[in-house]
Design an enzyme around this catalytic site. Structure first.
Site, mmCIF file in Angstrom:
data_model
loop_
_atom_site.group_PDB
_atom_site.id
_atom_site.type_symbol
_atom_site.label_atom_id
_atom_site.label_comp_id
_atom_site.label_asym_id
_atom_site.label_seq_id
_atom_site.Cartn_x
_atom_site.Cartn_y
_atom_site.Cartn_z
ATOM 1 N N GLU A 70 9.135 -3.863 10.812
ATOM 2 C CA GLU A 70 9.554 -2.562 10.279
ATOM 3 C C GLU A 70 9.977 -1.590 11.374
ATOM 4 O OE1 GLU A 70 7.867 1.004 7.328
ATOM 5 O OE2 GLU A 70 6.746 -0.873 7.558
ATOM 6 N N ASP B 201 0.830 -1.206 0.000
ATOM 7 C CA ASP B 201 0.000 0.000 0.000
ATOM 8 C C ASP B 201 0.866 1.258 0.000
ATOM 9 O OD1 ASP B 201 0.853 -0.119 2.622
ATOM 10 O OD2 ASP B 201 -1.150 -0.284 3.505
ATOM 11 N N SER B 202 2.192 1.062 0.036
ATOM 12 C CA SER B 202 3.135 2.160 -0.195
ATOM 13 C C SER B 202 2.890 2.819 -1.540
ATOM 14 C CB SER B 202 4.576 1.640 -0.128
ATOM 15 O OG SER B 202 4.725 0.487 -0.951
ATOM 16 N N ASP C 63 -0.732 -6.408 -0.097
ATOM 17 C CA ASP C 63 -1.186 -5.746 1.122
ATOM 18 C C ASP C 63 -2.706 -5.673 1.201
ATOM 19 O OD1 ASP C 63 0.841 -5.065 2.871
ATOM 20 O OD2 ASP C 63 1.301 -3.170 1.874
#
Length: 264
Positions: free
Chosen positions: A181, A45-46, A84
């Site tokens: 992350e 979804d980046s 995602d």
């Protein structure tokens, strides 16, 4: 080349071989990464930030991810493909199953979800319906407003203990991969050693079972910003394919991430 499977990724962990991963959003880059030997491709979804120009990932929809998943799958012959589940696309069981089915139909081999132990029942439900799940802990970008920005997670002992506990709970619930992350390197190592499943790090130090980068960061094409945990491989090599090859080489040898790309 032999097709990469989730069991193959687990065997890599068991053999002490590092897993390489990149985000991909279209067939052309997916084909390039696939041919260079990247193990896993994530339709992240980046894309909301690097493709759509948003300030965060929250506006991304399930249809956005499905569209790009179809494109990536068309360009991929051997790499493992993850997609995602975007913000609020897994708020209820029925919504979760329908949206996960959409991504699997689009070509994903696994869906990725951000969140801790509150997801356990959802993960079990997806597994029962034939949908493999990747977890995501640490800095979870969909929770950016809860965190008050993009900040390193798990620096306090209590935070680290909670994260480790949640990672174990997610594994017990049935996740087969975990993305970790923006956490201290020591925590990245602890989580990777505590779990039997592969842990893929991004800003989690060199001792995770593998690494993932956003392709726009690896090529240095993110506008005016380079995260601390990323490295511009294109400026170093001058060629996209060589950049990918060098990234793979550095991850496999342990040269990346170096201390300058990690958090303490």
């Amino acid at each position: 080349m032999k097709k990469v499977t989730v069991s193959g990724l687990l065997k890599k962990k068991q053999a002490g071989e590092k897993i390489t991963s990149l985000t991909a959003y279209d067939a052309s880059f997916a084909k390039m990464f696939d041919e260079q030997g990247v193990d896993a491709l994530l339709i992240g979804d980046s894309l909301g930030m690097v493709l759509q120009g948003e300030d965060d990932t929250l506006p991304v929809t399930i249809d956005d991810i499905a569209y790009h998943t179809k494109s990536v799958r068309r360009g991929t012959e051997r790499a493992f493909v993850l997609a995602d589940m975007p913000f609020m696309s897994y708020a209820t069981p029925e919504q979760t199953y329908a949206n996960a089915a959409k991504l699997m139909a689009a070509g994903a081999s696994m869906v990725k979800m951000e969140g801790g132990s509150w997801l356990c029942d959802t993960i079990k439900g997806l597994n029962l319906r034939g949908v493999p799940v990747c977890g995501h802990l640490g800095l979870t970008p969909q929770s950016v407003h809860v965190f008050g920005g993009f900040k390193v997670q798990g620096r306090e002992a209590s935070q680290a203990e909670k994260l480790l506990s949640e990672a174990k709970a997610l594994e017990e619930a049935g996740i087969q991969l975990l993305v970790l992350e923006c956490v201290p390197s020591s925590l990245g190592k602890a989580v990777s050693e505590a779990l039997t499943i592969p842990v893929i790090g991004i800003g989690a130090g060199k001792d995770t079972d593998g690494q993932i980068l956003v392709m726009h960061d690896m090529f240095g094409i993110s506008a005016n910003y380079m995260p601390k945990f990323s490295k511009n491989y294109l400026v170093e090599t001058g060629d996209m394919r060589k950049a990918v090859s060098k990234y793979i080489e550095d991850v496999q040898s342990g040269a990346f991430p170096s201390p300058e790309h990690s958090f303490q």
